[in-house]
Design an enzyme around this catalytic site. Structure first.
Site, PDB file in Angstrom:
ATOM      1  N   LYS A 161       0.839  -1.208   0.000  1.00  0.00           N
ATOM      2  CA  LYS A 161       0.000   0.000   0.000  1.00  0.00           C
ATOM      3  C   LYS A 161       0.871   1.255   0.000  1.00  0.00           C
ATOM      4  CE  LYS A 161      -2.110  -1.202   3.850  1.00  0.00           C
ATOM      5  NZ  LYS A 161      -1.383  -2.462   4.151  1.00  0.00           N
ATOM      6  N   ARG A 181      -9.833   0.684   8.697  1.00  0.00           N
ATOM      7  CA  ARG A 181      -9.353  -0.656   8.989  1.00  0.00           C
ATOM      8  C   ARG A 181     -10.362  -1.465   9.782  1.00  0.00           C
ATOM      9  NH1 ARG A 181      -3.464   0.228   8.825  1.00  0.00           N
ATOM     10  NH2 ARG A 181      -2.453  -1.671   9.477  1.00  0.00           N
ATOM     11  N   ARG A 211      11.759  -6.008   4.901  1.00  0.00           N
ATOM     12  CA  ARG A 211      11.557  -4.590   4.550  1.00  0.00           C
ATOM     13  C   ARG A 211      12.521  -3.713   5.347  1.00  0.00           C
ATOM     14  NH1 ARG A 211       5.824  -1.734   5.312  1.00  0.00           N
ATOM     15  NH2 ARG A 211       5.976  -2.655   7.387  1.00  0.00           N
ATOM     16  N   ARG A 254      -0.422  -9.193  13.330  1.00  0.00           N
ATOM     17  CA  ARG A 254      -1.032  -8.166  12.459  1.00  0.00           C
ATOM     18  C   ARG A 254      -1.913  -8.822  11.406  1.00  0.00           C
ATOM     19  NH1 ARG A 254       4.194  -5.113  10.643  1.00  0.00           N
ATOM     20  NH2 ARG A 254       2.819  -3.981   9.228  1.00  0.00           N
TER      21      ARG A 254
HETATM   22  P1  AP5 Z   1       4.892  -1.658   1.754  1.00  0.00           P
HETATM   23  O1  AP5 Z   1       4.553  -0.813   0.578  1.00  0.00           O
HETATM   24  O2  AP5 Z   1       5.689  -1.035   2.843  1.00  0.00           O
HETATM   25  O3  AP5 Z   1       3.560  -2.380   2.322  1.00  0.00           O
HETATM   26  P2  AP5 Z   1       2.328  -1.794   3.129  1.00  0.00           P
HETATM   27  O4  AP5 Z   1       1.105  -2.447   2.599  1.00  0.00           O
HETATM   28  O5  AP5 Z   1       2.349  -0.291   3.152  1.00  0.00           O
HETATM   29  O6  AP5 Z   1       2.687  -2.402   4.575  1.00  0.00           O
HETATM   30  P3  AP5 Z   1       2.569  -1.811   6.033  1.00  0.00           P
HETATM   31  O7  AP5 Z   1       3.271  -2.809   6.911  1.00  0.00           O
HETATM   32  O8  AP5 Z   1       3.081  -0.392   6.123  1.00  0.00           O
HETATM   33  O9  AP5 Z   1       1.068  -1.857   6.254  1.00  0.00           O
HETATM   34  P4  AP5 Z   1       0.303  -1.945   7.548  1.00  0.00           P
HETATM   35  O10 AP5 Z   1      -1.042  -1.663   7.043  1.00  0.00           O
HETATM   36  O11 AP5 Z   1       0.443  -3.160   8.365  1.00  0.00           O
HETATM   37  O12 AP5 Z   1       1.049  -0.856   8.457  1.00  0.00           O
HETATM   38  P5  AP5 Z   1       0.624   0.580   8.975  1.00  0.00           P
HETATM   39  O13 AP5 Z   1       1.837   1.408   8.986  1.00  0.00           O
HETATM   40  O14 AP5 Z   1      -0.583   1.079   8.255  1.00  0.00           O
HETATM   41  O15 AP5 Z   1       5.663  -2.971   1.205  1.00  0.00           O
HETATM   42  C1  AP5 Z   1       6.138  -3.973   2.081  1.00  0.00           C
HETATM   43  C2  AP5 Z   1       7.463  -4.571   1.560  1.00  0.00           C
HETATM   44  O16 AP5 Z   1       7.221  -5.258   0.333  1.00  0.00           O
HETATM   45  C3  AP5 Z   1       8.543  -3.517   1.236  1.00  0.00           C
HETATM   46  O17 AP5 Z   1       9.801  -4.060   1.548  1.00  0.00           O
HETATM   47  C4  AP5 Z   1       8.418  -3.290  -0.289  1.00  0.00           C
HETATM   48  O18 AP5 Z   1       9.647  -2.905  -0.867  1.00  0.00           O
HETATM   49  C5  AP5 Z   1       7.976  -4.688  -0.737  1.00  0.00           C
HETATM   50  N1  AP5 Z   1       7.076  -4.665  -1.897  1.00  0.00           N
HETATM   51  C6  AP5 Z   1       6.002  -3.833  -2.069  1.00  0.00           C
HETATM   52  N2  AP5 Z   1       5.363  -4.132  -3.205  1.00  0.00           N
HETATM   53  C7  AP5 Z   1       6.032  -5.194  -3.757  1.00  0.00           C
HETATM   54  C8  AP5 Z   1       5.842  -5.978  -4.939  1.00  0.00           C
HETATM   55  N3  AP5 Z   1       4.830  -5.757  -5.785  1.00  0.00           N
HETATM   56  N4  AP5 Z   1       6.703  -6.990  -5.189  1.00  0.00           N
HETATM   57  C9  AP5 Z   1       7.738  -7.261  -4.320  1.00  0.00           C
HETATM   58  N5  AP5 Z   1       7.971  -6.551  -3.202  1.00  0.00           N
HETATM   59  C10 AP5 Z   1       7.119  -5.524  -2.910  1.00  0.00           C
HETATM   60  O19 AP5 Z   1       0.158   0.243  10.462  1.00  0.00           O
HETATM   61  C11 AP5 Z   1       1.061  -0.090  11.488  1.00  0.00           C
HETATM   62  C12 AP5 Z   1       0.329  -0.137  12.818  1.00  0.00           C
HETATM   63  O20 AP5 Z   1      -0.232   1.171  13.123  1.00  0.00           O
HETATM   64  C13 AP5 Z   1      -0.877  -1.085  12.886  1.00  0.00           C
HETATM   65  O21 AP5 Z   1      -0.491  -2.406  13.210  1.00  0.00           O
HETATM   66  C14 AP5 Z   1      -1.730  -0.430  13.992  1.00  0.00           C
HETATM   67  O22 AP5 Z   1      -1.226  -0.724  15.259  1.00  0.00           O
HETATM   68  C15 AP5 Z   1      -1.525   1.057  13.725  1.00  0.00           C
HETATM   69  N6  AP5 Z   1      -2.530   1.611  12.794  1.00  0.00           N
HETATM   70  C16 AP5 Z   1      -2.289   2.173  11.565  1.00  0.00           C
HETATM   71  N7  AP5 Z   1      -3.436   2.556  10.982  1.00  0.00           N
HETATM   72  C17 AP5 Z   1      -4.426   2.223  11.848  1.00  0.00           C
HETATM   73  C18 AP5 Z   1      -5.849   2.345  11.787  1.00  0.00           C
HETATM   74  N8  AP5 Z   1      -6.471   2.881  10.710  1.00  0.00           N
HETATM   75  N9  AP5 Z   1      -6.566   1.898  12.833  1.00  0.00           N
HETATM   76  C19 AP5 Z   1      -5.960   1.371  13.940  1.00  0.00           C
HETATM   77  N10 AP5 Z   1      -4.619   1.212  14.053  1.00  0.00           N
HETATM   78  C20 AP5 Z   1      -3.861   1.640  13.016  1.00  0.00           C
END
Ligand code: AP5
Length: 209
Positions: free
Chosen positions: A13, A88, A125, A162
């Site tokens: 994402k 979410r 990552r 997660r």
């Molecule tokens: P990346 O693009 O970083 O993936 P992502 O989907 O953004 O992953 P996140 O871990 O950031 O998502 P998340 O939703 O768990 O975390 P968030 O920060 O929102 O890609 C991942 C890896 O794959 C990278 O190494 C990239 O290079 C590689 N890659 C990407 N695309 C690829 C492809 N096509 N092919 C090969 N490799 C690829 O949330 C973190 C925490 O914050 C949550 O656990 C929660 O505690 C809190 N939080 C955040 N938002 C909320 C909410 N709305 N409500 C409640 N708690 C929340």
């Protein structure tokens, strides 16, 4: 254009948000990034959020909805935005509808990836500590000299939690948005470039794709 990026942790994402942001000149609003910034600055929100984030649990809906509502009132959101990692839960989706009033979300891009791929992606990552650029030690290694961090919640055990939280609390949103006829499913296991162009097609061609 108001866009939601939905999908499991590590689906790509954040990677794709950066691309859409450059293409459409609209801001990426990542609740995860906003929370991490608060954790770094040790704000009251950061202290509270950290308790949940470290365990891979969701931060309470009330806190998150308020945070997003405030962010959406800023001027840079007038022409649209990309919501990355929000909503979410069903409560967050309903909170967003309330906040939008007569306006609608235009597209929900559901980037889907299997659990085994997610674990590989997140444990390998790395993130540029200065710019936030996203790398992967195997697929897209950081250039030499770039100082990177490994997110605390990217340890295998936390990633598994997660994923469990995602299945229980976030996956129901797929049906929620499908029923509204604005959901587009994308195979997130294709290459970054292939996904870029699929997204471009969906955003340019609209509902008839
Ligand atoms: P990346 O693009 O970083 O993936 P992502 O989907 O953004 O992953 P996140 O871990 O950031 O998502 P998340 O939703 O768990 O975390 P968030 O920060 O929102 O890609 C991942 C890896 O794959 C990278 O190494 C990239 O290079 C590689 N890659 C990407 N695309 C690829 C492809 N096509 N092919 C090969 N490799 C690829 O949330 C973190 C925490 O914050 C949550 O656990 C929660 O505690 C809190 N939080 C955040 N938002 C909320 C909410 N709305 N409500 C409640 N708690 C929340």
């Amino acid at each position: 254009m108001r866009i939601i990026l939905l999908g499991p942790p590590g689906a790509g994402k954040g990677t794709q948000s950066k691309f859409i942001q450059e293409m459409y000149h609209i801001p990426q609003i990542s609740t995860g990034d906003i929370l991490r910034e608060n954790v770094k600055k040790n704000t009251d929100l950061g202290k509270k959020a950290r308790e949940y984030m470290d365990k891979g649990e969701l931060v309470p809906d009330k806190v998150i909805i308020e945070l997003v509502k405030t962010r959406l009132q800023q001027d840079d959101c007038l022409k649209g935005y990309i919501l990355d990692g929000f909503p979410r839960t069903l409560a967050q989706a309903e909170g967003l509808e309330k906040a939008l009033g007569n306006e609608n979300v235009d597209r929900v891009l559901f980037v889907n990836v299997s659990d085994s791929v997610i674990i590989d992606r997140l444990t390998l990552r790395r993130i540029d500590r200065e710019t936030g650029a996203i790398y992967h030690l195997k697929n897209n290694p950081p250039p030499e000299g770039v100082r990177v961090i490994h997110r605390d919640d990217d340890k295998e055990e936390t990633v598994k939690n997660r994923l469990r939280v995602y299945r229980e609390q976030t996956e129901p949103l797929v049906k929620f948005y499908k029923d509204k006829n604005i959901l587009y499913e994308i195979n997130g296991e294709k290459s970054v470039q292939e996904i870029n162009s699929l997204i471009k097609d969906i955003l340019n061609r609209g509902k008839e794709t």
